[in-house]
Motif scaffolding. Sequence first.
Motif, PDB file in Angstrom:
ATOM      1  N   ILE A 176      -4.747   8.366   5.172  1.00  0.00           N
ATOM      2  CA  ILE A 176      -5.913   7.315   6.257  1.00  0.00           C
ATOM      3  C   ILE A 176      -5.597   6.140   5.715  1.00  0.00           C
ATOM      4  N   THR A 177      -5.285   5.293   6.095  1.00  0.00           N
ATOM      5  CA  THR A 177      -5.358   3.709   5.751  1.00  0.00           C
ATOM      6  C   THR A 177      -6.131   3.171   5.884  1.00  0.00           C
ATOM      7  N   LEU A 178      -7.407   2.568   5.587  1.00  0.00           N
ATOM      8  CA  LEU A 178      -8.205   1.769   6.494  1.00  0.00           C
ATOM      9  C   LEU A 178      -8.029   0.756   5.929  1.00  0.00           C
ATOM     10  N   ILE A 179      -8.383  -0.380   6.874  1.00  0.00           N
ATOM     11  CA  ILE A 179      -8.236  -2.026   6.507  1.00  0.00           C
ATOM     12  C   ILE A 179      -9.377  -2.362   7.003  1.00  0.00           C
ATOM     13  N   VAL A 180      -9.307  -3.386   6.267  1.00  0.00           N
ATOM     14  CA  VAL A 180     -10.697  -3.965   6.349  1.00  0.00           C
ATOM     15  C   VAL A 180     -10.433  -5.686   5.559  1.00  0.00           C
ATOM     16  N   ASP A 181     -10.226  -6.725   6.740  1.00  0.00           N
ATOM     17  CA  ASP A 181     -10.418  -8.109   6.581  1.00  0.00           C
ATOM     18  C   ASP A 181     -10.953  -8.646   7.977  1.00  0.00           C
ATOM     19  N   GLY A 227     -22.882   7.910   2.274  1.00  0.00           N
ATOM     20  CA  GLY A 227     -22.863   7.827   0.858  1.00  0.00           C
ATOM     21  C   GLY A 227     -21.380   7.822   0.514  1.00  0.00           C
ATOM     22  N   PHE A 228     -20.699   8.076   1.076  1.00  0.00           N
ATOM     23  CA  PHE A 228     -19.568   8.071   1.291  1.00  0.00           C
ATOM     24  C   PHE A 228     -19.465   6.696   1.302  1.00  0.00           C
ATOM     25  N   VAL A 229     -19.588   5.492   1.343  1.00  0.00           N
ATOM     26  CA  VAL A 229     -19.197   3.813   1.060  1.00  0.00           C
ATOM     27  C   VAL A 229     -19.372   3.811   0.322  1.00  0.00           C
ATOM     28  N   ARG A 230     -20.932   4.482  -0.677  1.00  0.00           N
ATOM     29  CA  ARG A 230     -21.704   4.279  -2.097  1.00  0.00           C
ATOM     30  C   ARG A 230     -20.472   4.739  -2.316  1.00  0.00           C
ATOM     31  N   SER A 231     -19.596   5.699  -2.273  1.00  0.00           N
ATOM     32  CA  SER A 231     -18.759   5.716  -3.638  1.00  0.00           C
ATOM     33  C   SER A 231     -17.705   6.121  -3.782  1.00  0.00           C
ATOM     34  N   LEU A 232     -16.820   4.798  -2.460  1.00  0.00           N
ATOM     35  CA  LEU A 232     -15.925   4.554  -2.641  1.00  0.00           C
ATOM     36  C   LEU A 232     -16.107   2.971  -2.628  1.00  0.00           C
ATOM     37  N   LEU A 233     -16.856   2.841  -2.883  1.00  0.00           N
ATOM     38  CA  LEU A 233     -17.149   1.327  -3.315  1.00  0.00           C
ATOM     39  C   LEU A 233     -17.052   1.158  -4.470  1.00  0.00           C
ATOM     40  N   ARG A 234     -18.342   2.192  -5.222  1.00  0.00           N
ATOM     41  CA  ARG A 234     -18.390   2.585  -6.881  1.00  0.00           C
ATOM     42  C   ARG A 234     -17.287   2.760  -7.402  1.00  0.00           C
ATOM     43  N   ARG A 269      -3.318  18.828   1.230  1.00  0.00           N
ATOM     44  CA  ARG A 269      -3.641  17.496  -0.014  1.00  0.00           C
ATOM     45  C   ARG A 269      -3.812  16.198   0.586  1.00  0.00           C
ATOM     46  N   ARG A 270      -2.341  16.453   0.969  1.00  0.00           N
ATOM     47  CA  ARG A 270      -2.575  15.142   1.543  1.00  0.00           C
ATOM     48  C   ARG A 270      -4.093  14.928   2.796  1.00  0.00           C
ATOM     49  N   LEU A 271      -4.423  14.952   3.517  1.00  0.00           N
ATOM     50  CA  LEU A 271      -5.438  15.023   4.051  1.00  0.00           C
ATOM     51  C   LEU A 271      -6.583  13.946   3.707  1.00  0.00           C
ATOM     52  N   GLY A 272      -6.478  14.677   2.190  1.00  0.00           N
ATOM     53  CA  GLY A 272      -7.730  14.431   1.489  1.00  0.00           C
ATOM     54  C   GLY A 272      -7.230  12.556   1.293  1.00  0.00           C
ATOM     55  N   ASP A 273      -6.041  12.274   1.487  1.00  0.00           N
ATOM     56  CA  ASP A 273      -5.951  10.796   0.859  1.00  0.00           C
ATOM     57  C   ASP A 273      -6.444   9.883   1.533  1.00  0.00           C
ATOM     58  N   VAL A 274      -7.005   8.860   1.080  1.00  0.00           N
ATOM     59  CA  VAL A 274      -7.409   7.531   1.564  1.00  0.00           C
ATOM     60  C   VAL A 274      -7.194   6.791   0.807  1.00  0.00           C
ATOM     61  N   THR A 275      -6.220   5.577   1.386  1.00  0.00           N
ATOM     62  CA  THR A 275      -5.987   4.272   1.485  1.00  0.00           C
ATOM     63  C   THR A 275      -7.336   2.712   1.818  1.00  0.00           C
ATOM     64  N   ILE A 276      -7.879   2.329   0.869  1.00  0.00           N
ATOM     65  CA  ILE A 276      -8.597   1.763   1.900  1.00  0.00           C
ATOM     66  C   ILE A 276      -8.342   0.212   1.016  1.00  0.00           C
ATOM     67  N   TRP A 277      -8.045  -1.386   2.312  1.00  0.00           N
ATOM     68  CA  TRP A 277      -7.743  -2.281   1.842  1.00  0.00           C
ATOM     69  C   TRP A 277      -8.609  -2.740   2.227  1.00  0.00           C
ATOM     70  N   LEU A 278      -9.569  -3.698   1.428  1.00  0.00           N
ATOM     71  CA  LEU A 278     -10.635  -4.896   1.105  1.00  0.00           C
ATOM     72  C   LEU A 278     -10.195  -6.042   0.611  1.00  0.00           C
ATOM     73  N   SER A 279     -10.512  -7.322   1.492  1.00  0.00           N
ATOM     74  CA  SER A 279      -9.673  -7.906   1.266  1.00  0.00           C
ATOM     75  C   SER A 279     -11.039  -8.624   0.873  1.00  0.00           C
ATOM     76  N   GLU A 280     -10.679  -9.625   0.256  1.00  0.00           N
ATOM     77  CA  GLU A 280     -11.161 -11.185  -0.422  1.00  0.00           C
ATOM     78  C   GLU A 280     -12.283 -11.625   0.050  1.00  0.00           C
ATOM     79  N   ASP A 281     -11.602 -12.062   1.694  1.00  0.00           N
ATOM     80  CA  ASP A 281     -12.236 -12.357   2.977  1.00  0.00           C
ATOM     81  C   ASP A 281     -13.186 -11.584   3.226  1.00  0.00           C
ATOM     82  N   ALA A 282     -13.146 -10.372   3.365  1.00  0.00           N
ATOM     83  CA  ALA A 282     -14.628  -9.439   3.799  1.00  0.00           C
ATOM     84  C   ALA A 282     -15.387  -9.583   2.785  1.00  0.00           C
ATOM     85  N   MET A 283     -14.459  -8.699   1.631  1.00  0.00           N
ATOM     86  CA  MET A 283     -16.436  -9.051   0.167  1.00  0.00           C
ATOM     87  C   MET A 283     -16.808 -10.196   0.750  1.00  0.00           C
TER      88      MET A 283
END
Length: 158
Positions: free
Chosen positions: A127-132, A86-93, A31-45
Amino acid sequence: MPFKHNASRRDKFAKAKCRVTNWAEYNESLRRLGDVTIWLSEDAMARWSPPPAGKRGAQRRYSDLAIEACLTLRVVFGLALRQTQGFVRSLLRLMRIDLPVPDFSTLCRRAPSLKIAPGRKPTGSPITLIVDNEPCRAIGSSDHGEWASDPRRSGLDE
């Protein structure tokens, strides 16, 4: 007759040497293999779309940051370019963020001009993805302390 016909191939594959003894722990690790955390800062957006180049011709639709974020997800999860789109589109949605997603041909064309850090797939940890404003990085749960201890980002954990 069928028994004798398949006798030469019967023991071709050896039995598994490793047996699961703690099924609850094994199921939780899957179950943990499918755990994803994404940090998208306001500056990155804000920097997802590039500023006008001021040159003649077609302008770029996506900044290097947007392409790098998509390609980092591709490396971390081992996705093909269309799957990445498709993955990025679904994450943003799911995050309820209205940003355009680069298509697979744009990712393919712009990938050689960017330096993407080689991904290492954390095993058994989220997995944690950091976008800033800095280059994108994907970290496992053991590295999450570095992100949380940064004073600029302390308010994001709550």
